[in-house]
Design a protein around this motif. Structure first.
Motif: not given
Length: 820
Positions: A589-602
């Motif tokens: 329900x929180x538009x400002x906190x409704x996803x996770x972004x995975x910061x990955x480096x290979x």
């Protein structure tokens, strides 16, 4: 360099005890002549030579004209007071024969151009491995089809012969009648016989002289196979095999030949050779540890309905110390043979089973340009004494196998790589630090004697692999680095798993790791022993090619060797993250906190560049794998920051994940299948959730007559569950009457819903409320509706009279809404 026979025999490589399993008592007699069988056995530590292992001497180094044979014993060859062991070759099962062969010390190419087809003169003629069902049994040997005399020289004791000289002025169309009949022969031809007779007293000496499409069929010392008892045809062209020659029916060829400036004509007799391995070195080695040559024959029976079996024969597949040579250095061939040609039981044949044929060796010398020399054999594996299939395998336990979604991939043996195949291939490569499992397998196929005692096993462990215990595993915690798994033994206590401890690994004088084990003795078909060793790839530099290491198995009646698979260790692929592995809480329900972004480096461990083959990022949520995503590396950088916009792989919404606690696992796999160590995140999703969990099919009890209760009970517990978070809900249902699957006009029912108070509502013309809940709790709730139904409530089937027999069915329509 000339070697004394005693020195050669004292230097004999490892062999098994022959006991009374081989018979060399054959009598060579025709109505025209006779000859003593030259074969004999020198037992280990004999007074004559002090040889370390049993040796079969096929020919001595003195008699110019010789014939010999030795066969696996057959029970029907003896009287009842002295029965012999039945050491046969079983055409119905996988069989193997392996032996060390000694052909003397004469240089085969001393006075000829090696590139020519010829050999030097003054060599003994040769040896043959033979499978046969001849009615003469152990006394079977070659003789001349015309004169009936024993035929030595180029026949090697197994092939037929036209006559003892070339003066017969008539064609011979049945040379095979003088051969060992109903047979298959694999020859080791020491002396190339390619002389066309030019005088009335010269010998028939042209078996190796035939050409095909203007090319010599045989060249130098060679191996080849054929059917000795097959027939002869006349050729239209002297010395050439016709293009329409049927090798399955014919082995020999003949033609009248008139030498230049001669008024007389003579017949020569040539032979077709199949599966030729040309230009070999059987003899003439200058070092004592190279005069013995190893030979292996592997037999695979025909598939059902066929008579075509597979035979693989290999020469020089082992070094003197028993270590297998590199696969691509073997002289080898794999051919198809027709076993129906071996299974004929002629009149007088005592063999009760045509599939159980006699096996052994024949040898001969005495051609016009030959000279005597010792021939000897040391046996390592006899087919019906102890026939064991040996293999080795390697598995990478750190690599992801996308084909079946497992974390284990078999690594192929680099030593078996095709000559046109690149080593830069995922099936030959692992990454530094990968967890590995080596397997050494023994599978008992057949044999009346078995191994005789425990199998002394020596495993030389591969370099660049750390075999210390891995504390991250259950076995490693107890200092265990491997195990021996036994199966299919008669006694239950023998079917056990024996741990192998790190302390059992020793170091030899050269600093190599060695493991000595004693395996159970084996004597029954399908018994297996599997050795598993766990290690970690640990190369000092990359890439590193790890060579196969020697595995030796030795018992009284069985000796074999194998190499562990060779492979390449490369830099590992690395995946790292800037995120905390605990991603915290997000909310639908929180538009400002409704996803996770995975910061990955290979990247790669040592900073090497990616090539243009890309790599793949895999994501798994709560144990369920999502679609993989390909990351382009066409710009060939050393490091890739994986962007947040690669779909569900790196950007995951709360709605997509669903309310609850989740684990997210990500890993990368490159073109060599090098797999990064997975990164595992945790995240909690809050918010509204509503879902229905049902089975795809439900069943009612079978009906034999109208129920006295007026309805039919459900069969088993129906799964009807509602998962809800922070929302009220209502579940309704409807359904059409059940109809006969083979006739939709026949109806059964209707379905109805009965609540706990006994009130009934039809599902056919109504949509009754099955359950509801006013749930405003942010905690996830699971309502088990079907599990709370009793025998007399819930969805039931009305029973209206007796109906046509058969299977009836319908569809229940469930409707779950987030309101009351």
């Amino acid at each position: 360099m000339a070697f004394d026979t005693g020195d050669v025999y004292k230097a004999a490589p490892e062999g098994v005890a022959l006991n009374d399993y081989m018979d060399y008592t054959a009598q060579f007699t025709t109505n025209k002549d006779s000859m003593k069988n030259q074969a004999t056995i020198y037992r280990a530590n004999s007074a004559t030579y002090n040889n370390p292992y049993d040796i079969i001497q096929m020919m001595n180094g003195t008699d110019k004209t010789q014939l010999s044979s030795i066969w696996g014993t057959r029970s029907y060859d003896s009287d009842s007071a002295n029965p012999k062991i039945d050491n046969y070759f079983d055409l119905k099962n996988k069989q193997s024969v392996s032996a060390w062969l000694y052909f003397g010390d004469r240089d085969p190419y001393k006075d000829v151009d090696y590139n020519s087809s010829d050999t030097a003169k003054n060599l003994p003629d040769g040896l043959a491995f033979v499978l046969q069902n001849d009615s003469r049994g152990k006394n079977a040997i070659s003789y001349g089809a015309n004169d009936g005399k024993l035929a030595y020289g180029q026949t090697l004791g197994v092939w037929g012969s036209g006559n003892s000289d070339a003066s017969v002025n008539s064609s011979v169309l049945s040379i095979g009648s003088g051969a060992i009949k109903n047979s298959f022969a694999l020859e080791f031809d020491n002396l190339r016989n390619s002389t066309v007779s030019t005088e009335s007293n010269s010998k028939d000496d042209y078996f190796d002289g035939m050409k095909k499409q203007n090319s010599d069929i045989t060249k130098g010392q060679h191996m080849a196979w054929g059917y000795p008892g097959a027939s002869t045809i006349e050729t239209s062209t002297v010395g050439s095999i016709p293009t329409n020659f049927d090798a399955s029916q014919n082995t020999y060829l003949s033609n009248k030949y008139r030498p230049l400036f001669s008024i007389s004509s003579y017949y020569y007799y040539g032979m077709n050779h199949q599966g030729v391995l040309p230009g070999l070195y059987f003899s003439g080695d200058s070092q004592l540890n190279k005069v013995w040559h190893h030979f292996t024959l592997n037999y695979t029976p025909p598939e059902s309905g066929s008579t075509m079996a597979t035979v693989q024969y290999i020469f020089n597949d082992k070094n003197y110390d028993g270590t297998p040579t590199e696969f691509n250095e073997w002289d080898k061939n794999t051919v198809k043979i027709d076993i129906s040609k071996l299974m004929t039981l002629d009149i007088g044949n005592s063999n009760p089973d045509p599939y159980k044929v006699r096996w052994g060796f024949t040898a001969s010398t005495g051609s016009q340009y030959s000279a005597p020399s010792p021939f000897a054999i040391v046996i390592q594996e006899m087919p019906n004494v102890a026939n064991i299939e040996v293999s080795t395998k390697l598995f990478d336990l750190s690599e992801y196998n996308a084909a079946d979604n497992t974390w284990e991939r078999e690594i192929s043996d680099l030593d078996r790589k095709g000559s046109n195949e690149s080593s830069n291939n995922p099936k030959y490569n692992v990454a530094n630090g990968d967890k590995l499992r080596f397997e050494y397998d023994l599978n008992y196929i057949s044999g009346f004697a078995g191994t005789g005692d425990e199998i002394a096993t020596t495993l030389n462990l591969p370099d660049s692999v750390d075999f210390s215990a891995d504390p991250e595993t259950d076995l490693g915690k107890d200092d265990i680095i491997g195990q021996i798994k036994y199966a299919n033994f008669a006694a239950d206590e023998d079917n056990q798993t024996i741990p192998i401890y790190a302390s059992e690994v020793s170091t030899d004088s050269d600093g190599n790791q060695v493991l000595h084990l004693n395996l159970h003795k084996m004597d029954t078909a399908n018994q297996t022993a599997k050795i598993e060793l766990f290690g970690k790839a640990q190369a000092k530099t990359t890439p590193t090619t790890v060579k196969g290491e020697h595995a030796n198995y030795k018992s009284i009646h069985f000796i074999d060797d194998a190499l562990s698979p060779s492979f390449i260790i490369n830099d590992p692929l690395q995946l790292s993250t800037k995120d905390d592995l605990n991603l915290g809480t997000i909310n639908t329900k929180d538009l400002n906190n409704n996803q996770v972004n995975l910061n990955l480096t290979a990247d790669y461990q040592n900073g090497s560049k990616f090539d243009k083959n890309n790599f793949t990022l895999y994501t798994e949520i709560d144990g369920q794998q999502l679609n993989s995503t390909v990351v382009s590396t066409t710009d060939q950088q050393t490091t890739y920051d994986i962007a947040n916009n690669i779909g569900n792989s790196t950007q995951l919404t709360a709605e997509y994940l669903g309310v609850g606690e989740h684990t997210i696992k990500v890993w990368a796999v490159d073109y060599l299948n090098r797999t990064s160590t997975p990164i595992t995140y945790n995240v909690v999703v809050q918010g509204t959730q509503l879902s229905l969990d049902i089975d795809p099919e439900y069943f009612f009890q079978d009906i034999n007559s109208q129920s006295s209760k007026g309805y039919v009970n459900r069969k088993g517990v129906w799964k009807v569950k509602v998962n809800s978070t922070d929302t009220p809900w209502t579940l309704t249902a409807s359904a059409d009457p059940l109809t006969l699957k083979t006739d939709s006009t026949q109806e059964l029912g209707p379905l109805f819903y009965r609540d706990k108070s006994g009130n009934d509502q039809s599902l056919v013309d109504q949509s009754p409320i099955i359950a509801s809940d006013n749930n405003a709790d942010p905690t996830t709730k699971v309502t088990d509706i079907g599990g709370n139904w009793g025998i007399e409530d819930g969805i039931l089937l009305e029973s209206i009279g007796v109906k046509q027999a058969g299977e009836y069915g319908s569809i229940i329509n469930w409707n779950l809404i987030n309101s009351l």
